[in-house]
Design an enzyme around this catalytic site. Sequence first.
Site, PDB file in Angstrom:
ATOM      1  N   GLY A 259     -67.758 -46.235  42.997  1.00 49.36           N
ATOM      2  CA  GLY A 259     -67.994 -47.303  42.026  1.00 49.36           C
ATOM      3  C   GLY A 259     -66.870 -47.489  41.025  1.00 49.36           C
ATOM      4  O   GLY A 259     -67.037 -48.234  40.058  1.00 49.36           O
ATOM      5  N   GLU A 301     -66.697 -40.483  45.909  1.00 46.07           N
ATOM      6  CA  GLU A 301     -66.645 -41.409  47.047  1.00 46.07           C
ATOM      7  C   GLU A 301     -66.051 -42.761  46.674  1.00 46.07           C
ATOM      8  O   GLU A 301     -66.740 -43.774  46.698  1.00 46.07           O
ATOM      9  CB  GLU A 301     -68.071 -41.628  47.586  1.00 46.07           C
ATOM     10  CG  GLU A 301     -68.812 -40.368  47.950  1.00 46.07           C
ATOM     11  CD  GLU A 301     -70.262 -40.625  48.350  1.00 46.07           C
ATOM     12  OE1 GLU A 301     -70.867 -41.598  47.878  1.00 46.07           O
ATOM     13  OE2 GLU A 301     -70.786 -39.850  49.159  1.00 46.07           O
ATOM     14  N   GLY A 303     -64.255 -46.247  47.133  1.00 45.06           N
ATOM     15  CA  GLY A 303     -63.979 -47.178  48.228  1.00 45.06           C
ATOM     16  C   GLY A 303     -63.007 -48.235  47.748  1.00 45.06           C
ATOM     17  O   GLY A 303     -61.819 -48.235  48.068  1.00 45.06           O
ATOM     18  N   ARG A 304     -63.512 -49.107  46.891  1.00 49.53           N
ATOM     19  CA  ARG A 304     -62.725 -50.210  46.347  1.00 49.53           C
ATOM     20  C   ARG A 304     -61.405 -49.741  45.714  1.00 49.53           C
ATOM     21  O   ARG A 304     -60.373 -50.363  45.923  1.00 49.53           O
ATOM     22  CB  ARG A 304     -63.573 -50.906  45.279  1.00 49.53           C
ATOM     23  CG  ARG A 304     -62.938 -52.109  44.617  1.00 49.53           C
ATOM     24  CD  ARG A 304     -63.758 -52.504  43.378  1.00 49.53           C
ATOM     25  NE  ARG A 304     -65.188 -52.427  43.646  1.00 49.53           N
ATOM     26  CZ  ARG A 304     -65.928 -53.438  44.079  1.00 49.53           C
ATOM     27  NH1 ARG A 304     -65.389 -54.626  44.220  1.00 49.53           N
ATOM     28  NH2 ARG A 304     -67.208 -53.279  44.321  1.00 49.53           N
ATOM     29  N   ARG A 340     -67.257 -62.669  48.366  1.00 50.18           N
ATOM     30  CA  ARG A 340     -67.514 -62.059  47.051  1.00 50.18           C
ATOM     31  C   ARG A 340     -67.679 -63.071  45.911  1.00 50.18           C
ATOM     32  O   ARG A 340     -68.566 -62.888  45.078  1.00 50.18           O
ATOM     33  CB  ARG A 340     -66.433 -61.028  46.724  1.00 50.18           C
ATOM     34  CG  ARG A 340     -66.389 -59.896  47.763  1.00 50.18           C
ATOM     35  CD  ARG A 340     -65.455 -58.767  47.360  1.00 50.18           C
ATOM     36  NE  ARG A 340     -65.916 -58.076  46.196  1.00 50.18           N
ATOM     37  CZ  ARG A 340     -65.395 -58.181  44.992  1.00 50.18           C
ATOM     38  NH1 ARG A 340     -64.344 -58.953  44.795  1.00 50.18           N
ATOM     39  NH2 ARG A 340     -65.896 -57.524  43.980  1.00 50.18           N
ATOM     40  N   TYR A 344     -71.122 -62.579  44.041  1.00 49.06           N
ATOM     41  CA  TYR A 344     -71.143 -61.968  42.704  1.00 49.06           C
ATOM     42  C   TYR A 344     -70.370 -62.763  41.672  1.00 49.06           C
ATOM     43  O   TYR A 344     -70.150 -62.267  40.559  1.00 49.06           O
ATOM     44  CB  TYR A 344     -70.511 -60.565  42.707  1.00 49.06           C
ATOM     45  CG  TYR A 344     -70.743 -59.684  43.891  1.00 49.06           C
ATOM     46  CD1 TYR A 344     -72.025 -59.331  44.273  1.00 49.06           C
ATOM     47  CD2 TYR A 344     -69.672 -59.159  44.609  1.00 49.06           C
ATOM     48  CE1 TYR A 344     -72.233 -58.483  45.356  1.00 49.06           C
ATOM     49  CE2 TYR A 344     -69.877 -58.304  45.682  1.00 49.06           C
ATOM     50  CZ  TYR A 344     -71.148 -57.972  46.058  1.00 49.06           C
ATOM     51  OH  TYR A 344     -71.350 -57.145  47.105  1.00 49.06           O
ATOM     52  N   CYS A 371     -68.628 -75.289  54.858  1.00 47.95           N
ATOM     53  CA  CYS A 371     -69.534 -76.369  54.496  1.00 47.95           C
ATOM     54  C   CYS A 371     -70.556 -75.928  53.471  1.00 47.95           C
ATOM     55  O   CYS A 371     -71.765 -75.926  53.724  1.00 47.95           O
ATOM     56  CB  CYS A 371     -70.224 -76.869  55.754  1.00 47.95           C
ATOM     57  SG  CYS A 371     -69.016 -77.314  57.006  1.00 47.95           S
ATOM     58  N   TYR A 401     -64.012 -54.970  50.602  1.00 43.87           N
ATOM     59  CA  TYR A 401     -65.191 -55.856  50.644  1.00 43.87           C
ATOM     60  C   TYR A 401     -64.825 -57.314  50.892  1.00 43.87           C
ATOM     61  O   TYR A 401     -65.503 -58.221  50.408  1.00 43.87           O
ATOM     62  CB  TYR A 401     -66.026 -55.714  49.354  1.00 43.87           C
ATOM     63  CG  TYR A 401     -66.444 -54.287  49.102  1.00 43.87           C
ATOM     64  CD1 TYR A 401     -67.387 -53.680  49.918  1.00 43.87           C
ATOM     65  CD2 TYR A 401     -65.865 -53.537  48.086  1.00 43.87           C
ATOM     66  CE1 TYR A 401     -67.748 -52.351  49.719  1.00 43.87           C
ATOM     67  CE2 TYR A 401     -66.230 -52.213  47.882  1.00 43.87           C
ATOM     68  CZ  TYR A 401     -67.172 -51.633  48.691  1.00 43.87           C
ATOM     69  OH  TYR A 401     -67.518 -50.330  48.486  1.00 43.87           O
TER      70      TYR A 401
HETATM   71  C1  LIG Z   1     -70.535 -48.411  48.189  1.00 49.39           C
HETATM   72  C2  LIG Z   1     -70.627 -46.963  47.998  1.00 49.39           C
HETATM   73  C3  LIG Z   1     -69.514 -46.244  47.574  1.00 49.39           C
HETATM   74  C4  LIG Z   1     -68.206 -46.882  47.220  1.00 49.39           C
HETATM   75  O1  LIG Z   1     -68.307 -47.793  46.203  1.00 49.39           O
HETATM   76  P1  LIG Z   1     -66.981 -48.434  45.560  1.00 49.39           P
HETATM   77  O2  LIG Z   1     -67.492 -49.348  44.522  1.00 49.39           O
HETATM   78  O3  LIG Z   1     -66.269 -49.138  46.640  1.00 49.39           O
HETATM   79  O4  LIG Z   1     -66.179 -47.286  45.040  1.00 49.39           O
HETATM   80  C5  LIG Z   1     -69.642 -44.868  47.483  1.00 49.39           C
HETATM   81  N1  LIG Z   1     -70.802 -44.247  47.785  1.00 49.39           N
HETATM   82  C6  LIG Z   1     -71.887 -44.922  48.187  1.00 49.39           C
HETATM   83  C7  LIG Z   1     -73.119 -44.178  48.518  1.00 49.39           C
HETATM   84  C8  LIG Z   1     -71.843 -46.295  48.306  1.00 49.39           C
HETATM   85  O5  LIG Z   1     -72.939 -46.960  48.692  1.00 49.39           O
END
Ligand SMILES: *Cc1c(COP(=O)(O)O)cnc(C)c1O
Length: 444
Positions: A259, A301, A303-304, A340, A344, A371, A401
């Site tokens: 996150g 964890e 991601g983004r 996105r 959002y 469209c 994403y």
């Molecule tokens: C989506 C998600 C992440 C990664 O979230 P980011 O906002 O991309 O860092 C990590 N752990 C879990 C369980 C998720 O669902």
Amino acid sequence: MTTVHEPAVTTAADALSVWPASAVEPRDGELTVGGVPLAEVADRFGTPVYVIDEDEVRERCRTYRHAFPDAEVLYAAKAFLCRAMVHWMAEEGLGLDVCSAGELELAVTTGFPPERIVLHGNAKSPRDLDTALRLGVGRIVIDSPSEIARLAAAVGPDGHQKVMVRVVPGISAGGHEKIRTGTEDQKFGLSIPDGYAQHAIARILDQPQLELTGLHCHLGSQITSVKPYLAAVRRMVGLMARLHEQHGLVLRELDLGGGHGIAYRPGEPALDLTALARKVRAELTEACTAAGLTVPRLIIEPGRAIAGPAGIALYHVLSVKRTGAHTYVAVDGGMSDNPRPALYGVRYAPRLVGRRSTAAPAPVTVVGRHCEAGDIVAADAELPDDIRPGDLLAVPAAGAYHLSMASGYNLVGRPPVVAVDDGRARLLIRRESLEDIRSRDVGL
Ligand SMILES: *Cc1c(COP(=O)(O)O)cnc(C)c1O
């Protein structure tokens, strides 16, 4: 990643603050990333196209490993996954967090060590669980009571599987209502106040073939403050202390999810990773010491924050329409390659590339070719007033994403992904062709 600029400042350096570190403007109107002019990528591979800066991805992995030397860093595959990405994560020493049999199989068939993979999912299908067990996934995160018996049965009395439990920490954080997952009233995890989490844990402890290694929580996405993570640490350690009292349970791991927020436009804040690492470590040590617990190994964890800033979307302008109040610049992609803004309301800062313009910047809305009136690429953007069909637009912070959420809407076909590194461009994922689309359509 840590700087917060004032929105109004637009020096040259600021304008590139949300771009990969390799982005340079060798001449007015030309922009190169990873040593490759973006206009050249568009010429060679067509548009729309996604460009990913390999070095930026790797550098972000190293920043995490450096900031969290004792933690396990898992890349959240759902942000963006392809075989090259899997390979880069393996080389940089990260683990993977996946949430489907598809993501898991892609990683393992690319050679990623399954023991470094964690499987998530609020509703895992039988195929997800079977694939996880068949491929030997490291840990499975239990997210509902019914999963426990199903998993124990699938593992069998002689089998063994490490699991974690996803707990709702009861904390509201995140950039948008649809990406807040730490609060009580949403579909993820097991809550503490109503006893679901404790009950699930007691049932797991009754299954000798399931080994509970720790607790997991994920607060949501696009969080730019450290505070909610510290609150999560306290909440989780509180539960660990109660479990220790009730069951004598010692949990070795604590997964705080991802996150970590990034800036999409110059001037927006991003989460300060160094501060996050330092404060989370201090909070965890303090809370565990106070509760008489051994400090668990931290898992995070992101991601983004790994993939997002490394990616760029390139589009050609197809039309420019001036209505009374607005200028609409329509490009050859849109909500099928980046949903996105529609989901959002996210804002981007596209740039004209491949040509020099001396025209003054003017407010525009960059829209897609689909469209739907909500098919927006960038609301409240600024582009030179002489923007015209045939121009090339580059959208930064497009690595996460976007393609992973791409759809088949209007049968436009999903764009290719091109990696740039050290002056070279190479295709990672080819463009989805009409032939690809037709070949799945086996009816008539
Ligand atoms: C989506 C998600 C992440 C990664 O979230 P980011 O906002 O991309 O860092 C990590 N752990 C879990 C369980 C998720 O669902």
